[in-house]
Design a protein around this motif. Structure first.
Motif, PDB file in Angstrom:
ATOM      1  N   TYR A 121     -33.615  54.638  -2.609  1.00  0.00           N
ATOM      2  CA  TYR A 121     -33.398  53.459  -1.772  1.00  0.00           C
ATOM      3  C   TYR A 121     -34.433  52.393  -2.132  1.00  0.00           C
ATOM      4  CZ  TYR A 121     -30.268  56.080   1.351  1.00  0.00           C
ATOM      5  OH  TYR A 121     -29.230  56.797   1.872  1.00  0.00           O
ATOM      6  N   ASP A 126     -25.007  52.992   4.863  1.00  0.00           N
ATOM      7  CA  ASP A 126     -24.729  54.050   3.897  1.00  0.00           C
ATOM      8  C   ASP A 126     -23.506  54.842   4.356  1.00  0.00           C
ATOM      9  OD1 ASP A 126     -24.748  56.236   2.101  1.00  0.00           O
ATOM     10  OD2 ASP A 126     -26.897  55.951   1.786  1.00  0.00           O
ATOM     11  N   TRP A 176     -22.148  63.650   2.688  1.00  0.00           N
ATOM     12  CA  TRP A 176     -23.094  63.484   1.590  1.00  0.00           C
ATOM     13  C   TRP A 176     -22.666  64.186   0.312  1.00  0.00           C
ATOM     14  CZ3 TRP A 176     -25.750  59.599   3.099  1.00  0.00           C
ATOM     15  CH2 TRP A 176     -26.071  59.449   4.463  1.00  0.00           C
ATOM     16  N   SER A 229     -25.227  58.962  -1.884  1.00  0.00           N
ATOM     17  CA  SER A 229     -25.403  57.715  -1.133  1.00  0.00           C
ATOM     18  C   SER A 229     -24.377  56.675  -1.582  1.00  0.00           C
ATOM     19  CB  SER A 229     -26.816  57.174  -1.363  1.00  0.00           C
ATOM     20  OG  SER A 229     -26.941  55.863  -0.851  1.00  0.00           O
ATOM     21  N   LEU A 254     -24.237  52.939  -0.593  1.00  0.00           N
ATOM     22  CA  LEU A 254     -24.886  51.865   0.166  1.00  0.00           C
ATOM     23  C   LEU A 254     -24.106  50.560   0.036  1.00  0.00           C
ATOM     24  CD1 LEU A 254     -27.406  51.269   1.887  1.00  0.00           C
ATOM     25  CD2 LEU A 254     -28.565  50.568  -0.211  1.00  0.00           C
TER      26      LEU A 254
END
Length: 286
Positions: free
Chosen positions: A70, A137, A144, A148, A150
């Motif tokens: 991130y 996200d 998951w 990710s 985003l």
């Protein structure tokens, strides 16, 4: 000594716990030596990573050694609780015995391909709030398994202004996938029409000549609509009309309400969700 049907009574004796832990640690050492990939479960977030359970023992995975990254640690702290209970895989890169300390590198993950469908709703976690919207996200929606995902919900795509005021980081929200923007980042939001200005769909029209409807407002000035619906402006600039500025001005003065003209789309105005146009005019006859 491994646990078998024959020696189970040995392990039921609490004083032999150390032997059991030693067996688990030996398994971890073997995995470390052979660089075997192991599955671990996230137990809880820590300051700079996650406490996890692997092979019956506790271990640590730092944010820097996780399967995605991130822009800042703020994102990690806002997503961490949503990852509790999740299963991932990694390799042991450090083992110590006294006390037991196990470090896992989980950068290499085998994620499933994500298949986001334009116009479909997805669940996500808010990781940051900005003046222009929310970073969300969508990985949560797929448990998951796709890692990710985003994306950005732009403030202009909210159906209710109260959502922007009331939503907070860490909240689980539902949003609509609008497509991908110029950075290949998911464009999200509830108003599909606004999403077209965020996902690059409108940019595809740059350089094309389109039919533009003229509407004369109450002040007697012309307003322009590409395909009769998308707002546009026709700036009379020297860069657009090097030798025809006067001709272009006269052309706009003569336009009538409801008239349809041809214009080239030069660019888009993201702040106003509108096009910038150039008139298709010929130089005056000499």
């Amino acid at each position: 000594m491994g646990k078998t049907a024959e020696n189970i009574e040995y392990y039921l004796d609490s004083k032999n716990d150390k032997d059991y832990l030693q067996d688990l640690l030996l398994n971890i050492k073997e995995a470390y030596k052979n660089q075997t990939k192991l599955t671990f479960r996230i137990v809880k977030p820590k300051e700079k990573g996650f406490l996890v359970k692997v092979g019956g023992l506790f271990a640590f995975v730092s944010f820097n050694h996780f399967g995605w990254s991130y822009p800042s640690i703020e994102f990690w702290r806002n997503i961490s609780n949503s990852l509790i209970g999740g299963f991932f895989s990694g390799k042991i890169y450090q083992v110590e015995e006294n006390p037991i300390s196990i470090q896992i590198d989980a950068k290499e993950q085998e994620f499933e391909n994500r298949n986001l469908i334009k116009g479909s709703k997805y669940r996500g976690i808010i990781l940051r709030k900005t003046k222009y919207g929310f970073f969300v996200d969508l990985g949560l929606h797929f448990n998951w398994k796709c890692g990710s995902i985003l994306g950005l919900i732009h403030i202009s795509t909210f159906l209710k202004e109260s959502d922007y005021k009331n939503w907070k980081v860490g909240n689980e929200v539902e949003t609509v996938f609008q497509g991908y923007n110029e950075n290949n980042q998911p464009a999200l939001g509830d108003i599909i029409e606004r999403g077209k200005w965020r996902n690059g769909e409108m940019e595809k029209l740059i350089g094309t000549v389109q039919k533009v409807t003229v509407s004369i407002n109450e002040s007697g000035k012309p307003e322009y609509y590409v395909s009769g619906e998308h707002k546009a402006t026709v700036p009379i600039k020297k860069e657009f009309y090097p030798n025809l500025r006067t001709t272009a001005k006269k052309y706009t003065y003569r336009l009538k309400d409801g008239e349809i003209i041809d214009c080239e789309i030069i660019k888009i105005n993201r702040k106003k969700d509108s096009f910038v146009l150039k008139l298709q005019i010929e130089p005056p006859m000499s």
